[in-house]
Write a protein that holds these residues in place. Structure first.
Motif, mmCIF file in Angstrom:
data_model
loop_
_atom_site.group_PDB
_atom_site.id
_atom_site.type_symbol
_atom_site.label_atom_id
_atom_site.label_comp_id
_atom_site.label_asym_id
_atom_site.label_seq_id
_atom_site.Cartn_x
_atom_site.Cartn_y
_atom_site.Cartn_z
ATOM 1 N N TYR A 165 -3.494 15.743 7.104
ATOM 2 C CA TYR A 165 -2.189 15.191 7.453
ATOM 3 C C TYR A 165 -1.425 14.878 6.174
ATOM 4 O O TYR A 165 -1.905 14.137 5.327
ATOM 5 N N GLY A 166 -0.243 15.456 6.053
ATOM 6 C CA GLY A 166 0.580 15.275 4.863
ATOM 7 C C GLY A 166 1.362 13.974 4.887
ATOM 8 O O GLY A 166 1.340 13.216 5.856
ATOM 9 N N ILE A 167 2.067 13.748 3.800
ATOM 10 C CA ILE A 167 2.913 12.568 3.661
ATOM 11 C C ILE A 167 4.162 12.754 4.504
ATOM 12 O O ILE A 167 4.747 13.831 4.535
ATOM 13 N N GLY A 168 4.589 11.679 5.182
ATOM 14 C CA GLY A 168 5.802 11.732 5.990
ATOM 15 C C GLY A 168 7.032 11.937 5.117
ATOM 16 O O GLY A 168 7.093 11.472 3.985
ATOM 17 N N GLY A 169 8.006 12.662 5.614
ATOM 18 C CA GLY A 169 9.213 12.932 4.835
ATOM 19 C C GLY A 169 8.952 13.980 3.770
ATOM 20 O O GLY A 169 8.006 14.748 3.855
ATOM 21 N N ASN A 170 9.779 13.989 2.753
ATOM 22 C CA ASN A 170 9.656 14.985 1.691
ATOM 23 C C ASN A 170 9.243 14.390 0.350
ATOM 24 O O ASN A 170 9.290 15.062 -0.665
ATOM 25 N N GLY A 171 8.850 13.120 0.335
ATOM 26 C CA GLY A 171 8.540 12.459 -0.928
ATOM 27 C C GLY A 171 7.113 12.644 -1.376
ATOM 28 O O GLY A 171 6.285 13.243 -0.689
ATOM 29 N N GLN A 172 6.818 12.096 -2.554
ATOM 30 C CA GLN A 172 5.463 12.109 -3.103
ATOM 31 C C GLN A 172 4.657 10.906 -2.647
ATOM 32 O O GLN A 172 3.445 10.876 -2.806
ATOM 33 N N PHE A 173 5.344 9.896 -2.090
ATOM 34 C CA PHE A 173 4.699 8.646 -1.721
ATOM 35 C C PHE A 173 5.151 8.205 -0.342
ATOM 36 O O PHE A 173 6.261 8.502 0.085
ATOM 37 N N GLU A 174 4.270 7.456 0.324
ATOM 38 C CA GLU A 174 4.595 6.889 1.626
ATOM 39 C C GLU A 174 4.123 5.437 1.630
ATOM 40 O O GLU A 174 2.937 5.170 1.402
ATOM 41 N N CYS A 175 5.038 4.504 1.843
ATOM 42 C CA CYS A 175 4.670 3.092 1.876
ATOM 43 C C CYS A 175 3.980 2.798 3.202
ATOM 44 O O CYS A 175 4.533 3.041 4.270
ATOM 45 N N GLY A 176 2.762 2.275 3.114
ATOM 46 C CA GLY A 176 1.995 1.940 4.301
ATOM 47 C C GLY A 176 2.269 0.532 4.796
ATOM 48 O O GLY A 176 1.748 0.125 5.821
ATOM 49 N N GLY A 177 3.081 -0.210 4.053
ATOM 50 C CA GLY A 177 3.445 -1.546 4.489
ATOM 51 C C GLY A 177 3.202 -2.589 3.422
ATOM 52 O O GLY A 177 2.615 -2.333 2.376
ATOM 53 N N ALA A 178 3.683 -3.777 3.718
ATOM 54 C CA ALA A 178 3.559 -4.916 2.811
ATOM 55 C C ALA A 178 2.972 -6.094 3.580
ATOM 56 O O ALA A 178 3.242 -6.279 4.758
ATOM 57 N N TYR A 179 2.157 -6.873 2.892
ATOM 58 C CA TYR A 179 1.561 -8.075 3.457
ATOM 59 C C TYR A 179 2.088 -9.256 2.652
ATOM 60 O O TYR A 179 1.782 -9.399 1.461
ATOM 61 N N ASN B 199 0.847 -1.191 0.000
ATOM 62 C CA ASN B 199 0.000 0.000 0.000
ATOM 63 C C ASN B 199 0.881 1.239 0.000
ATOM 64 O O ASN B 199 1.882 1.293 0.726
ATOM 65 N N TYR B 200 0.483 2.223 -0.810
ATOM 66 C CA TYR B 200 1.205 3.494 -0.878
ATOM 67 C C TYR B 200 0.222 4.644 -0.803
ATOM 68 O O TYR B 200 -0.781 4.662 -1.504
ATOM 69 N N ARG B 201 0.528 5.609 0.052
ATOM 70 C CA ARG B 201 -0.269 6.842 0.109
ATOM 71 C C ARG B 201 0.401 7.843 -0.808
ATOM 72 O O ARG B 201 1.619 7.979 -0.820
#
Length: 106
Positions: free
Chosen positions: A77-91, A61-63
């Motif tokens: 609430y913005g994305i963490g860090g300075n990127g365009q994407f934030e990985c919400g994790g992998a299953y 999942n990516y926000r």
């Protein structure tokens, strides 16, 4: 749009007879993306894509934008860090996923 050969997810803007790539997601965690699903929203805006990673045997999942709680005070609430994407994790899965569907709708 899912580009398996490029190991990338692309956002495409259509206009008349032309298309323009507006954003590209590449991540070393994605080994073999074969499907991407943009989640549905209701009452809150949570721009998330879910990716089926066939050879990687996982779902990711990516926000890709701000979270906005429209029906709960309007906090953003913005994305963490300075990127365009934030990985919400992998299953991790035993098998190889080829399609996924998810939503934020009750």
């Amino acid at each position: 749009m899912c580009s398996r050969g490029e190991r990338a997810i692309k956002w495409v803007q259509l206009s008349g007879n032309s298309a323009t790539v507006t954003k590209t997601l590449r991540d070393t965690r994605m080994k073999d993306p074969v499907w991407v699903e943009d989640n549905d929203n209701h009452g809150s805006e949570v721009p998330v894509v879910s990716v089926s990673d066939y050879s990687g045997k996982q779902l990711l999942n990516y926000r890709y934008g701000n979270i906005i709680f429209h029906t709960n005070g309007g906090n953003t609430y913005g994305i963490g860090g300075n990127g365009q994407f934030e990985c919400g994790g992998a299953y991790q899965l035993q098998g190889r996923p080829f399609q996924v569907s998810g939503s934020n709708v009750p």
